[in-house]
Design an enzyme around this catalytic site. Structure first.
Site, PDB file in Angstrom:
ATOM      1  N   LYS A 130     -33.427  33.467  -9.165  1.00 12.38           N
ATOM      2  CA  LYS A 130     -33.996  32.762  -8.003  1.00 12.38           C
ATOM      3  C   LYS A 130     -34.010  33.697  -6.783  1.00 12.38           C
ATOM      4  CE  LYS A 130     -35.159  28.926  -8.038  1.00 12.38           C
ATOM      5  NZ  LYS A 130     -36.446  28.279  -8.475  1.00 12.38           N
ATOM      6  N   TYR A 167     -29.046  32.669 -13.443  1.00  7.14           N
ATOM      7  CA  TYR A 167     -29.984  31.759 -12.768  1.00  7.14           C
ATOM      8  C   TYR A 167     -30.096  32.127 -11.281  1.00  7.14           C
ATOM      9  CZ  TYR A 167     -31.623  27.442 -10.507  1.00  7.14           C
ATOM     10  OH  TYR A 167     -32.292  26.534  -9.730  1.00  7.14           O
ATOM     11  N   MET A 214     -38.042  16.985 -12.365  1.00  4.28           N
ATOM     12  CA  MET A 214     -37.316  16.026 -11.513  1.00  4.28           C
ATOM     13  C   MET A 214     -37.888  16.005 -10.089  1.00  4.28           C
ATOM     14  SD  MET A 214     -33.214  15.738 -11.338  1.00  4.28           S
ATOM     15  CE  MET A 214     -32.853  17.275 -10.508  1.00  4.28           C
ATOM     16  N   LEU A 215     -37.978  17.169  -9.464  1.00  2.00           N
ATOM     17  CA  LEU A 215     -38.517  17.223  -8.103  1.00  2.00           C
ATOM     18  C   LEU A 215     -40.035  17.059  -8.107  1.00  2.00           C
ATOM     19  CD1 LEU A 215     -38.185  17.725  -5.093  1.00  2.00           C
ATOM     20  CD2 LEU A 215     -38.176  20.186  -5.532  1.00  2.00           C
ATOM     21  N   THR A 261     -34.248  25.703 -15.165  1.00  2.00           N
ATOM     22  CA  THR A 261     -33.194  25.229 -14.258  1.00  2.00           C
ATOM     23  C   THR A 261     -31.848  24.983 -14.944  1.00  2.00           C
ATOM     24  OG1 THR A 261     -33.991  22.974 -14.575  1.00  2.00           O
ATOM     25  CG2 THR A 261     -34.815  24.148 -12.654  1.00  2.00           C
TER      26      THR A 261
HETATM   27  N1  LIG Z   1     -31.887  20.916 -10.354  1.00  2.00           N
HETATM   28  C1  LIG Z   1     -31.144  21.382  -9.350  1.00  2.00           C
HETATM   29  O1  LIG Z   1     -29.960  21.000  -9.168  1.00  2.00           O
HETATM   30  C2  LIG Z   1     -31.738  22.363  -8.365  1.00  2.00           C
HETATM   31  C3  LIG Z   1     -30.939  22.802  -7.289  1.00  2.00           C
HETATM   32  C4  LIG Z   1     -31.481  23.707  -6.392  1.00  2.00           C
HETATM   33  C5  LIG Z   1     -32.771  24.167  -6.547  1.00  2.00           C
HETATM   34  N2  LIG Z   1     -33.515  23.736  -7.599  1.00  2.00           N
HETATM   35  C6  LIG Z   1     -34.887  24.257  -7.732  1.00  2.00           C
HETATM   36  O2  LIG Z   1     -35.789  23.183  -7.492  1.00  2.00           O
HETATM   37  C7  LIG Z   1     -36.959  23.306  -8.302  1.00  2.00           C
HETATM   38  C8  LIG Z   1     -37.189  22.036  -9.090  1.00  2.00           C
HETATM   39  O3  LIG Z   1     -36.054  21.811  -9.928  1.00  2.00           O
HETATM   40  P1  LIG Z   1     -36.011  20.585 -10.958  1.00  2.00           P
HETATM   41  O4  LIG Z   1     -34.569  20.338 -11.253  1.00  2.00           O
HETATM   42  O5  LIG Z   1     -36.891  19.481 -10.473  1.00  2.00           O
HETATM   43  O6  LIG Z   1     -36.658  21.265 -12.237  1.00  2.00           O
HETATM   44  P2  LIG Z   1     -36.931  20.608 -13.684  1.00  2.00           P
HETATM   45  O7  LIG Z   1     -36.637  19.151 -13.673  1.00  2.00           O
HETATM   46  O8  LIG Z   1     -36.232  21.486 -14.675  1.00  2.00           O
HETATM   47  O9  LIG Z   1     -38.499  20.752 -13.825  1.00  2.00           O
HETATM   48  C9  LIG Z   1     -39.127  21.994 -13.958  1.00  2.00           C
HETATM   49  C10 LIG Z   1     -40.427  21.758 -14.684  1.00  2.00           C
HETATM   50  O10 LIG Z   1     -41.140  22.994 -14.746  1.00  2.00           O
HETATM   51  C11 LIG Z   1     -41.614  23.189 -16.073  1.00  2.00           C
HETATM   52  N3  LIG Z   1     -41.743  24.617 -16.332  1.00  2.00           N
HETATM   53  C12 LIG Z   1     -40.761  25.528 -16.494  1.00  2.00           C
HETATM   54  N4  LIG Z   1     -41.273  26.745 -16.743  1.00  2.00           N
HETATM   55  C13 LIG Z   1     -42.626  26.594 -16.729  1.00  2.00           C
HETATM   56  C14 LIG Z   1     -43.712  27.479 -16.962  1.00  2.00           C
HETATM   57  N5  LIG Z   1     -43.523  28.769 -17.268  1.00  2.00           N
HETATM   58  N6  LIG Z   1     -44.962  26.989 -16.895  1.00  2.00           N
HETATM   59  C15 LIG Z   1     -45.191  25.695 -16.621  1.00  2.00           C
HETATM   60  N7  LIG Z   1     -44.199  24.793 -16.420  1.00  2.00           N
HETATM   61  C16 LIG Z   1     -42.930  25.237 -16.477  1.00  2.00           C
HETATM   62  C17 LIG Z   1     -40.524  22.564 -16.927  1.00  2.00           C
HETATM   63  O11 LIG Z   1     -40.979  22.334 -18.243  1.00  2.00           O
HETATM   64  P3  LIG Z   1     -39.902  22.377 -19.450  1.00  2.00           P
HETATM   65  O12 LIG Z   1     -38.908  21.304 -19.149  1.00  2.00           O
HETATM   66  O13 LIG Z   1     -40.722  22.137 -20.669  1.00  2.00           O
HETATM   67  O14 LIG Z   1     -39.284  23.749 -19.391  1.00  2.00           O
HETATM   68  C18 LIG Z   1     -40.240  21.291 -16.134  1.00  2.00           C
HETATM   69  O15 LIG Z   1     -41.156  20.266 -16.435  1.00  2.00           O
HETATM   70  C19 LIG Z   1     -36.724  24.557  -9.171  1.00  2.00           C
HETATM   71  O16 LIG Z   1     -37.350  25.651  -8.582  1.00  2.00           O
HETATM   72  C20 LIG Z   1     -35.217  24.750  -9.124  1.00  2.00           C
HETATM   73  O17 LIG Z   1     -34.867  26.113  -9.311  1.00  2.00           O
HETATM   74  C21 LIG Z   1     -33.040  22.830  -8.501  1.00  2.00           C
END
Ligand SMILES: NC(=O)c1ccc[n+]([C@@H]2O[C@H](COP(=O)([O-])OP(=O)(O)OC[C@H]3O[C@@H](n4cnc5c(N)ncnc54)[C@H](OP(=O)(O)O)[C@@H]3O)[C@@H](O)[C@H]2O)c1
Length: 325
Positions: free
Chosen positions: A143, A139, A16-17, A76
Site C-alpha cells: 500500500k 500488505y 466492502m467499501l 486486503t
Molecule cells: N478492510 C480494511 O480493514 C481496510 C483498512 C484500511 C484500508 N483499506 C483499503 O480500503 C480499500 C477497500 O477495502 P475493502 O476492505 O472494501 O476491500 P475488499 O472488500 O477486499 O474489496 C476489494 C474488491 O476488489 C476486488 N479486486 C481485487 N483485486 C482486483 C483486481 N486486480 N481487479 C479487479 N478487482 C479486484 C476484490 O475481488 P476479489 O475478492 O475477488 O479479490 C474485491 O471485490 C482497499 O484499498 C484497502 O486496501 C481496507
C-alpha cells in the site's frame, strides 16, 4: 436518473467499501462499477475486468468515459499477503500503476484508499500525514508503494488513509465477533493494539459530501494524502466488549490477550491512530464517534439479515407453489 453530468468508475465495486460507495453515489452519479467477478448483492451489472489486464481496462475506460475514478480494489487479506508477496505486489501496486497510467492519459482524477498499515505503530500519539511511513507487513509495504507511485506520478489524485474498516458486506472484525458468539460464550481478543474502527458507510458519505460541496479539493492538480476515520479510540478487546453490550450478550466474556500470542503471519501496528486535523481543516470533513457508527451498523446488519431471510422464504414458497401447480 443521475443528477450529475459525469460518471464515476469504482474499482472493487463489489467489495466492502466499494458496495457502500456505489450505494451512496448512485442517485447522483452514473456509476460504473468494476470488479473481478459479479456482485449479486449489488443488483446491478458490473464491468468484469482484472485491473492487471491493462488493455481490457483501458477499453473499459475509453468506452465508459468516467469523470472520476475511485480505486478501492486491493488484495486486503493481510495474512494472505504476507505469505503471497508476489501476488500482493501485483494486486496492490501493479494494478494501481495501471490505473494511474490510464487516468493520466485520459485526464481523469483519482481517489485512492490506503491504510494505517503503512506505519509501524511505534509512534507515541497520532500519526500525521507527513510522518515517515515504515510498514511492518507485506500488505503495508504494497500500500505504501502504491501511495508513493501515486504521489510521484498521478496528475490529480487524493489518497485517503482509512483504518479498521468494517461494513455490512464483506469480512470485518465486528462480523467475526458476531459469528463467534453464535457458537461460544468465551472470547479472547487482542488488547495491545489501539485504533479507530471506521464504518464504510461513513467514508462513502464523506466522499458524497466532498463531491457535492468541495469538489475542487478532489479535482485539484497534484497528489495529496488525507487521514479519514471515525473519531475516538479503542482496543480490539474493548471494541468486542462494545459490540457484545450493544447486541445484549452479557453472557459472553472477553479475555484480553497480547498480539504475540495470536501467531498470525503478518504483524500489525500497535498504534493505528491517525491524526484527523488536516482533513477537518482542508476538507471540512470530520466523521462521527466510532461508537455511534458501530451502533448504527449493528442495526443495519440485522435489517439486511432479516431482508435476506424474508427473500429466501418468499423464494422457497414460490418454488413450493410452482411444484404443486
Ligand atoms: N478492510 C480494511 O480493514 C481496510 C483498512 C484500511 C484500508 N483499506 C483499503 O480500503 C480499500 C477497500 O477495502 P475493502 O476492505 O472494501 O476491500 P475488499 O472488500 O477486499 O474489496 C476489494 C474488491 O476488489 C476486488 N479486486 C481485487 N483485486 C482486483 C483486481 N486486480 N481487479 C479487479 N478487482 C479486484 C476484490 O475481488 P476479489 O475478492 O475477488 O479479490 C474485491 O471485490 C482497499 O484499498 C484497502 O486496501 C481496507
Amino acid at each position: 436518473m443521475p443528477t450529475e453530468a459525469f460518471g464515476i468508475l469504482i474499482t472493487g465495486a463489489g467489495g466492502m467499501l466499494g458496495t457502500d460507495l456505489v450505494r451512496a453515489l448512485e442517485n447522483d452519479f452514473e456509476i460504473i462499477g468494476l470488479d473481478k467477478k459479479p456482485a449479486p448483492h449489488l443488483e446491478r451489472p458490473l464491468e468484469i475486468c482484472d485491473l492487471l489486464q491493462e488493455r481490457k481496462l483501458r477499453e473499459v475506460f475509453m468506452s465508459r468515459n468516467p469523470g472520476l475514478v475511485i480505486h478501492c480494489a486491493a488484495l486486503t487479506d493481510v495474512d494472505y499477503c504476507e505469505d503471497h508477496a508476489e501476488e500482493a505486489v501485483a494486486q496492490n501496486v501493479e494494478a494501481t500503476r495501471n490505473i494511474v497510467t490510464i487516468c493520466n492519459d485520459l485526464g481523469i482524477p483519482l481517489v485512492f484508499f490506503s491504510t494505517d498499515y503503512v506505519f509501524d505503530g511505534k509512534k507515541k500519539g497520532e500519526y500525521l500525514e507527513s510522518d515517515p511511513a515504515n510498514p511492518v507487513s507485506v500488505y503495508g509495504r504494497t500500500k505504501k508503494d502504491a501511495e508513493d507511485h501515486i504521489l510521484a506520478n498521478a496528475k490529480s489524485a487524493v489518497i485517503f488513509r482509512i483504518t479498521w474498516l468494517y461494513g455490512v458486506f464483506g469480512r470485518s472484525f465486528p462480523r467475526a465477533i458476531l459469528r463467534q458468539i453464535a457458537e461460544t460464550t468465551k472470547l479472547t481478543v487482542v488488547a495491545d493494539q489501539i485504533g479507530r474502527p471506521t464504518y464504510t458507510k461513513d467514508i462513502a458519505q464523506a466522499l458524497k459530501v466532498l463531491l457535492s460541496s468541495r469538489r475542487d479539493k478532489v479535482f485539484a492538480p497534484g497528489a495529496r494524502i488525507y487521514h479519514l476515520t471515525n473519531t475516538g479510540q479503542v482496543t480490539w478487546a474493548d471494541f468486542a466488549r462494545f459490540i457484545l453490550e450493544r447486541v445484549g450478550r452479557d453472557d459472553v466474556t472477553v479475555e484480553d490477550m497480547t498480539s504475540d500470542k495470536l501467531n498470525r503471519p503478518a504483524p500489525r501496528p500497535a498504534n493505528s491512530l491517525l491524526n484527523l486535523e488536516k482533513s477537518e481543516r482542508e476538507l471540512g470533513v470530520i466523521l462521527r464517534p466510532w461508537q455511534d457508527a458501530v451502533a448504527e451498523f449493528l442495526v443495519e446488519l440485522e435489517e439486511v439479515r432479516k431482508a435476506a431471510e424474508a427473500k429466501a422464504r418468499a423464494k422457497a414458497e414460490a418454488e413450493g407453489a410452482s411444484d404443486q401447480g
